[in-house]
Each structure stands twice: as C-alpha cells, then as structure tokens.
Design a protein around this motif. Sequence first.
Motif, PDB file in Angstrom:
ATOM      1  N   TYR A 102     -11.754   9.069 -15.500  1.00 35.74           N
ATOM      2  CA  TYR A 102     -11.321   8.403 -14.342  1.00 35.74           C
ATOM      3  C   TYR A 102     -12.307   8.159 -13.276  1.00 35.74           C
ATOM      4  N   ALA A 103     -12.530   6.733 -12.926  1.00 41.64           N
ATOM      5  CA  ALA A 103     -13.367   6.518 -11.976  1.00 41.64           C
ATOM      6  C   ALA A 103     -13.058   7.109 -10.505  1.00 41.64           C
ATOM      7  N   ASP A 104     -13.962   7.754  -9.959  1.00 44.55           N
ATOM      8  CA  ASP A 104     -13.975   8.517  -8.731  1.00 44.55           C
ATOM      9  C   ASP A 104     -12.958   7.879  -7.790  1.00 44.55           C
ATOM     10  N   SER A 105     -12.880   6.581  -7.680  1.00 42.77           N
ATOM     11  CA  SER A 105     -11.849   6.051  -6.801  1.00 42.77           C
ATOM     12  C   SER A 105     -10.649   5.907  -6.942  1.00 42.77           C
ATOM     13  N   VAL A 106     -10.043   6.494  -8.194  1.00 44.94           N
ATOM     14  CA  VAL A 106      -8.776   6.644  -8.860  1.00 44.94           C
ATOM     15  C   VAL A 106      -8.240   7.762  -9.267  1.00 44.94           C
ATOM     16  N   LYS A 107      -9.276   8.868  -9.159  1.00 45.32           N
ATOM     17  CA  LYS A 107      -9.002  10.257  -9.421  1.00 45.32           C
ATOM     18  C   LYS A 107      -7.654  10.839  -8.664  1.00 45.32           C
ATOM     19  N   GLY A 108      -6.774  11.473  -9.449  1.00 45.58           N
ATOM     20  CA  GLY A 108      -5.624  12.022  -8.709  1.00 45.58           C
ATOM     21  C   GLY A 108      -4.546  10.952  -8.262  1.00 45.58           C
ATOM     22  N   ARG A 109      -4.988   9.773  -8.558  1.00 46.72           N
ATOM     23  CA  ARG A 109      -3.812   8.641  -8.300  1.00 46.72           C
ATOM     24  C   ARG A 109      -3.314   8.084  -9.476  1.00 46.72           C
ATOM     25  N   PHE A 110      -4.296   7.560 -10.407  1.00 45.77           N
ATOM     26  CA  PHE A 110      -4.199   6.963 -11.736  1.00 45.77           C
ATOM     27  C   PHE A 110      -4.127   7.834 -12.949  1.00 45.77           C
ATOM     28  N   THR A 111      -3.073   7.752 -13.888  1.00 45.34           N
ATOM     29  CA  THR A 111      -2.958   8.310 -15.135  1.00 45.34           C
ATOM     30  C   THR A 111      -2.814   7.368 -16.455  1.00 45.34           C
ATOM     31  N   ILE A 112      -3.690   7.778 -17.280  1.00 41.94           N
ATOM     32  CA  ILE A 112      -3.877   7.303 -18.403  1.00 41.94           C
ATOM     33  C   ILE A 112      -2.924   7.832 -19.546  1.00 41.94           C
ATOM     34  N   SER A 113      -2.213   7.322 -20.219  1.00 45.89           N
ATOM     35  CA  SER A 113      -1.174   7.811 -21.422  1.00 45.89           C
ATOM     36  C   SER A 113      -1.286   6.973 -22.610  1.00 45.89           C
ATOM     37  N   ALA A 148       0.826  -1.264   0.012  1.00 48.81           N
ATOM     38  CA  ALA A 148      -0.048  -0.085   0.230  1.00 48.81           C
ATOM     39  C   ALA A 148       0.906   1.229   0.040  1.00 48.81           C
ATOM     40  N   GLY A 149       0.447   2.102  -0.881  1.00 48.84           N
ATOM     41  CA  GLY A 149       1.268   3.405  -0.991  1.00 48.84           C
ATOM     42  C   GLY A 149       2.215   3.533  -2.122  1.00 48.84           C
ATOM     43  N   GLY A 150       2.543   2.123  -2.476  1.00 49.74           N
ATOM     44  CA  GLY A 150       3.540   1.993  -3.818  1.00 49.74           C
ATOM     45  C   GLY A 150       2.907   2.442  -5.135  1.00 49.74           C
ATOM     46  N   SER A 151       3.581   1.993  -6.043  1.00 47.84           N
ATOM     47  CA  SER A 151       3.095   2.618  -7.640  1.00 47.84           C
ATOM     48  C   SER A 151       3.738   1.474  -8.520  1.00 47.84           C
ATOM     49  N   LEU A 152       2.717   1.360  -9.646  1.00 46.58           N
ATOM     50  CA  LEU A 152       2.867   0.434 -10.643  1.00 46.58           C
ATOM     51  C   LEU A 152       2.582   1.354 -11.886  1.00 46.58           C
ATOM     52  N   ARG A 153       3.209   0.802 -13.151  1.00 43.92           N
ATOM     53  CA  ARG A 153       2.791   1.080 -14.248  1.00 43.92           C
ATOM     54  C   ARG A 153       2.343  -0.172 -15.170  1.00 43.92           C
ATOM     55  N   LEU A 154       1.096  -0.033 -15.730  1.00 44.36           N
ATOM     56  CA  LEU A 154       0.684  -1.139 -16.525  1.00 44.36           C
ATOM     57  C   LEU A 154       0.870  -0.762 -18.101  1.00 44.36           C
ATOM     58  N   SER A 155       1.101  -1.609 -18.722  1.00 45.53           N
ATOM     59  CA  SER A 155       1.273  -1.354 -20.322  1.00 45.53           C
ATOM     60  C   SER A 155       0.310  -2.282 -21.047  1.00 45.53           C
ATOM     61  N   CYS A 156      -0.158  -1.632 -22.091  1.00 41.24           N
ATOM     62  CA  CYS A 156      -1.208  -2.404 -22.852  1.00 41.24           C
ATOM     63  C   CYS A 156      -0.444  -2.218 -24.462  1.00 41.24           C
ATOM     64  N   THR A 157      -0.180  -3.168 -24.936  1.00 40.41           N
ATOM     65  CA  THR A 157       0.392  -2.991 -26.191  1.00 40.41           C
ATOM     66  C   THR A 157      -0.366  -3.765 -27.237  1.00 40.41           C
ATOM     67  N   ALA A 158      -0.869  -2.866 -28.322  1.00 36.23           N
ATOM     68  CA  ALA A 158      -1.600  -3.245 -29.313  1.00 36.23           C
ATOM     69  C   ALA A 158      -1.211  -3.949 -30.473  1.00 36.23           C
ATOM     70  N   SER A 159      -1.528  -4.792 -31.244  1.00 33.24           N
ATOM     71  CA  SER A 159      -1.144  -5.262 -32.747  1.00 33.24           C
ATOM     72  C   SER A 159      -2.358  -5.604 -33.411  1.00 33.24           C
ATOM     73  N   SER A 212      -0.049   5.584  -5.212  1.00 31.60           N
ATOM     74  CA  SER A 212      -0.657   5.871  -3.637  1.00 31.60           C
ATOM     75  C   SER A 212      -1.781   4.370  -3.748  1.00 31.60           C
ATOM     76  N   LEU A 213      -1.109   3.307  -4.113  1.00 30.72           N
ATOM     77  CA  LEU A 213      -1.967   2.189  -4.325  1.00 30.72           C
ATOM     78  C   LEU A 213      -2.661   1.611  -2.930  1.00 30.72           C
ATOM     79  N   LYS A 214      -3.830   1.229  -3.030  1.00 32.70           N
ATOM     80  CA  LYS A 214      -4.543   0.925  -1.680  1.00 32.70           C
ATOM     81  C   LYS A 214      -4.744  -0.668  -2.001  1.00 32.70           C
ATOM     82  N   PRO A 215      -5.223  -1.219  -0.849  1.00 27.52           N
ATOM     83  CA  PRO A 215      -5.808  -2.392  -1.016  1.00 27.52           C
ATOM     84  C   PRO A 215      -6.816  -3.054  -1.863  1.00 27.52           C
ATOM     85  N   ASP A 216      -7.788  -1.930  -1.889  1.00 25.86           N
ATOM     86  CA  ASP A 216      -8.889  -1.865  -2.588  1.00 25.86           C
ATOM     87  C   ASP A 216      -8.545  -1.944  -4.056  1.00 25.86           C
TER      88      ASP A 216
END
Length: 120
Positions: free
Chosen positions: A60-71, A14-25, A85-89
Amino acid sequence: QVQLVESGGGLVQAGGSLRLSCTASGLSISSVTVGWFRQAPAKDRELVASSGWTGTNGFYADSVKGRFTISRDSVNNTVYLVMNSLKPDDTGVYYCAATRPYGMLEYVFWGQGTQITVSS
C-alpha cells in the motif's frame, strides 16, 4: 486474450467510500500479481496497492494505508479495491494491472481505467 475490466468508479464526497472491481478474463488472478494504479491530473501514474500471487501481504502506498484494502475473489476472478475515508487527493483515473502468470513483477496487462472524483 487477456482482458482486465474495471468498474465501480464515480463521484463521491470527501469521507465517503467506493469499491472498485477488476474482473479478469484470459488468466487466473490466482497466478498473477495484481496492482491498482492511479493517475491524477498532471501527475505521474502511481501504484496505490498490490496483491501478490504468492499470497503474501500486499503493498500500500503511504498515502492510502489504513484507508484502502485490496482483496481477491478467485471464484469470480476479480480483484477489489475498497476505498474508505476518501479525500480530494484521491481523485484520478484508477487502473488495474496484472503480471504474467507466475512471472516477474512487471505489469503487462492493463485495464481501461475508471474515473474517481472526490469532491470536498
């Protein structure tokens, strides 16, 4: 054939960060709306963030606003979801999905999902 491949999931405190990637073909991300969904155990799948092909600001869903960024990275045909700022939820399987090119807001292409577990 269209494929979406997610990566970047894992276990984080909790409190940590991750970056997800989605690569399209098979399609250009510049022509589609891309959404990140998550499904927590015993819950319905929900849209957490999206980015439209028109270039307008995303959702952005309300639950992730200010914490998640899509690019987007058009050069690598990849969409990212930076999660701070990841949470157990936030635990769940995260999927990226895309619409048809220049199409209606209907997600027809889906990745296989990547698991995120946030420990308290």
